[in-house]
Design an enzyme around this catalytic site. Sequence first.
Site, PDB file in Angstrom:
ATOM      1  N   HIS A   1      46.851  41.474  36.290  1.00 38.04           N
ATOM      2  CA  HIS A   1      46.990  42.456  37.371  1.00 38.04           C
ATOM      3  C   HIS A   1      46.410  41.907  38.678  1.00 38.04           C
ATOM      4  O   HIS A   1      47.078  41.856  39.711  1.00 38.04           O
ATOM      5  CB  HIS A   1      46.284  43.761  36.978  1.00 38.04           C
ATOM      6  CG  HIS A   1      46.339  44.821  38.027  1.00 38.04           C
ATOM      7  ND1 HIS A   1      47.225  45.879  37.975  1.00 38.04           N
ATOM      8  CD2 HIS A   1      45.639  44.988  39.171  1.00 38.04           C
ATOM      9  CE1 HIS A   1      47.056  46.646  39.032  1.00 38.04           C
ATOM     10  NE2 HIS A   1      46.095  46.131  39.774  1.00 38.04           N
ATOM     11  N   GLU A   2      45.152  41.479  38.602  1.00 43.77           N
ATOM     12  CA  GLU A   2      44.502  40.993  39.821  1.00 43.77           C
ATOM     13  C   GLU A   2      45.147  39.697  40.298  1.00 43.77           C
ATOM     14  O   GLU A   2      45.229  39.442  41.498  1.00 43.77           O
ATOM     15  CB  GLU A   2      42.997  40.796  39.585  1.00 43.77           C
ATOM     16  CG  GLU A   2      42.253  42.082  39.223  1.00 43.77           C
ATOM     17  CD  GLU A   2      42.505  43.240  40.182  1.00 43.77           C
ATOM     18  OE1 GLU A   2      42.782  42.994  41.373  1.00 43.77           O
ATOM     19  OE2 GLU A   2      42.439  44.410  39.740  1.00 43.77           O
TER      20      GLU A   2
ATOM     21  N   HIS B   1      48.058  40.607  42.428  1.00 39.01           N
ATOM     22  CA  HIS B   1      47.624  40.856  43.816  1.00 39.01           C
ATOM     23  C   HIS B   1      47.350  39.527  44.511  1.00 39.01           C
ATOM     24  O   HIS B   1      47.677  39.339  45.683  1.00 39.01           O
ATOM     25  CB  HIS B   1      46.322  41.657  43.833  1.00 39.01           C
ATOM     26  CG  HIS B   1      46.466  43.127  43.551  1.00 39.01           C
ATOM     27  ND1 HIS B   1      47.351  43.936  44.219  1.00 39.01           N
ATOM     28  CD2 HIS B   1      45.786  43.941  42.697  1.00 39.01           C
ATOM     29  CE1 HIS B   1      47.209  45.195  43.773  1.00 39.01           C
ATOM     30  NE2 HIS B   1      46.283  45.219  42.844  1.00 39.01           N
TER      31      HIS B   1
ATOM     32  N   HIS C   1      50.362  37.948  45.780  1.00 43.61           N
ATOM     33  CA  HIS C   1      50.826  38.650  46.985  1.00 43.61           C
ATOM     34  C   HIS C   1      50.136  38.059  48.226  1.00 43.61           C
ATOM     35  O   HIS C   1      50.738  37.940  49.291  1.00 43.61           O
ATOM     36  CB  HIS C   1      50.484  40.142  46.835  1.00 43.61           C
ATOM     37  CG  HIS C   1      51.326  41.073  47.646  1.00 43.61           C
ATOM     38  ND1 HIS C   1      51.049  42.409  47.739  1.00 43.61           N
ATOM     39  CD2 HIS C   1      52.428  40.877  48.402  1.00 43.61           C
ATOM     40  CE1 HIS C   1      51.953  42.994  48.509  1.00 43.61           C
ATOM     41  NE2 HIS C   1      52.808  42.086  48.924  1.00 43.61           N
TER      42      HIS C   1
HETATM   43 ZN   LIG Z   1      45.551  46.811  41.684  1.00 45.53          ZN
END
Ligand SMILES: [Zn+2]
Length: 690
Positions: free
Chosen positions: A474-475, A478, A481
């Site tokens: 998940h991290e 990010h 991104h």
């Molecule tokens: Zn998040």
Amino acid sequence: MSETPATTSNPLLAAWQTPHQTPPFAEIQPEHFLPAFEQAFADHAAEVAAITHDPSVPDFDNTITALERSGKLLTKVSAVFYDLVSAHSNPAILEVDKEVSLRMARHWSPIMMNAVLFGRIALLHENRATLGLTAEQMRLLERTYTRFHRSGAGLTDDAKKRMAEINERLAQLGTSFSHHLLGDEQDWFLELGEHDRAGLSDSFVAAAKAAAEERGMAGKAIVTLSRSFAETFLKDSARRDLREKVYKAFVARGNNGNANDNNEVIVEILALREESAKLLGFPTFAAYRLEDSMAKTPEAVRGLLERVWKPARERALADRDQLQQLITQEGGNFQLAPWDWRYYAEKLRQAKANFDDGAIKPYLALDHMIEAAFDCATRLFGITFAERKDIPVWHPDVRVWEVRGPDGQHKALFYGDYFARPSKRSGAWMTSLRDQQKLDGAVAPLIINVCNFAKGADGEPSLLSPDDARTLFHEFGHGLHGMLSNVVYPSLSGTSVFTDFVELPSQLYEHWQERPEVLQKFARHYQTGEPLPEDLLQRFLAARKFNQGFATVEFVASALLDLEFHTQPASASRDVGAFEQAELKKIGMPDEIAMRHRPTQFGHIFTGDHYAAGYYSYMWSEVMDADAFGAFEEAGDIFDPATAKRLHDDIYSSGGSVDPEAAYVAFRGREPEADALLRRRGLLEEPAAA
Ligand SMILES: [Zn+2]
């Protein structure tokens, strides 16, 4: 010793002579921050004044671009400061934080409410169609106008004065909230004697020993209130009395009637948010907050949450009955309590799916999962990772990798700070020390992931739970991104997107972590190196949908409460606990499930306003991520190059330079379908037969 320029020089104000101009953490001391911030505020204020009073006719370059160029020192100092405040604080840093949050509000209010500056921006905004702007410039102008407008730049002088006071006070309150929470988490631990370890895995006990050592209690073993610790304990410990202790301490954080109590803080925050929304012409804070989001209105948010709530609650109630049955079968003469849920759910899962987290953990060593996260990024986006040992870090556990693009050129540095420690706040997050932009030449980003995984003791590797592995991906999503960002203007970089869009790149990336193609390759036993046995893999995948009623209920309840806090009059929640109880009763919250974040520990919505009336964002993004991954499934290859290219171009690299809805449709060719979310959570099917 006499003061010489060398000893008084402030590393935060100097040009950094490190590789890739990274912060020289070893040289930076808490006392450097206030003077650096003073300088940064002064520089920025002077730059903004020059833009405001520029005698030439306003144009895009002398106003919008000039604003983008301003505040470089402030951005640089802030990034280092907030990294330390969150990931490696100490009393001196936290003291500075109190001062800085106030000064920050005092600095920004007069800028964001500057009528003359806003006049220039508004004029450009009005004439935007005639300015010959690129698509990114148009988006930047619109975002800049909206930001100033929504900050109160168009208000009367009296209203602005009040607004500035509110901003200052809110900044102080947000800081208090997070310091209180950290304080309550640091204060509490449960020592585990030899007889208190029934049901706990060796790796858990090792981590409990490492945690004790971290707190100066070498030789002992403790449970702390970090989420992965507490939740694993609740799942595994056979000692019902200790589970109750840990559970009660976990849900009481910030609500203990001590100096760290957050109840009064919440009451004041809600009242001030409501007042500021009304000054800006909105009936409620939620209406104000959501106007600038994909969801647009509180009604749209409620619609999504209620749609998910009903099937999730039904599933949770059916699961509850099964858990009670299991207790009775075992001869337990008690009613299922909240501190029993995870324990019996795990037992039920072992019975039904013949799977327990403990069996898979040896295959989920942290290093292997990092390798897996990197490999997926290589296969999707062609970027490569090589560890660097020469980059300064804020704690010896932090690791750094250099990221190169498909062309072999330097693209970013990626910092991974994975282990829990008392100086770190709870949770997991991505942030940056520098964002990508190319306004005046290419700037490569410095991206950070922070997690709170339990460290392995005595040189043993850290073994992740399936939830931890998912958090890692998940991290890292990010992180991608931020690393793949390819925009011109700094304020549109990477994760500078709507809150209900920002979880798309992160949650989407989780999908790869739970794919057999990835697990078969990277989930290797940390001692024998053997791959995850096929049979265990299948049971793991089947077990993923298990207990989703619980997980969805604990999340949606928090999201609904967040929405109620910010749509009902602030006067309704003067007694935070009573308000919480009343709202939970209204939605029929099962007594045996606690919210994922009770109000006094709900840092997402009270340490700042980023997720205020915005906690639903995870689910809003989930509608998109569940649907988005379908594009790869439909292509028949989870690394399909054409789909990956669209994903890169439309989502991961475009930052805030395009409208999120348009970005999604460009990638997928259509709007997202909400059923994919319910299906992924297993909430569209009938509950499994008892
Ligand atoms: Zn998040």
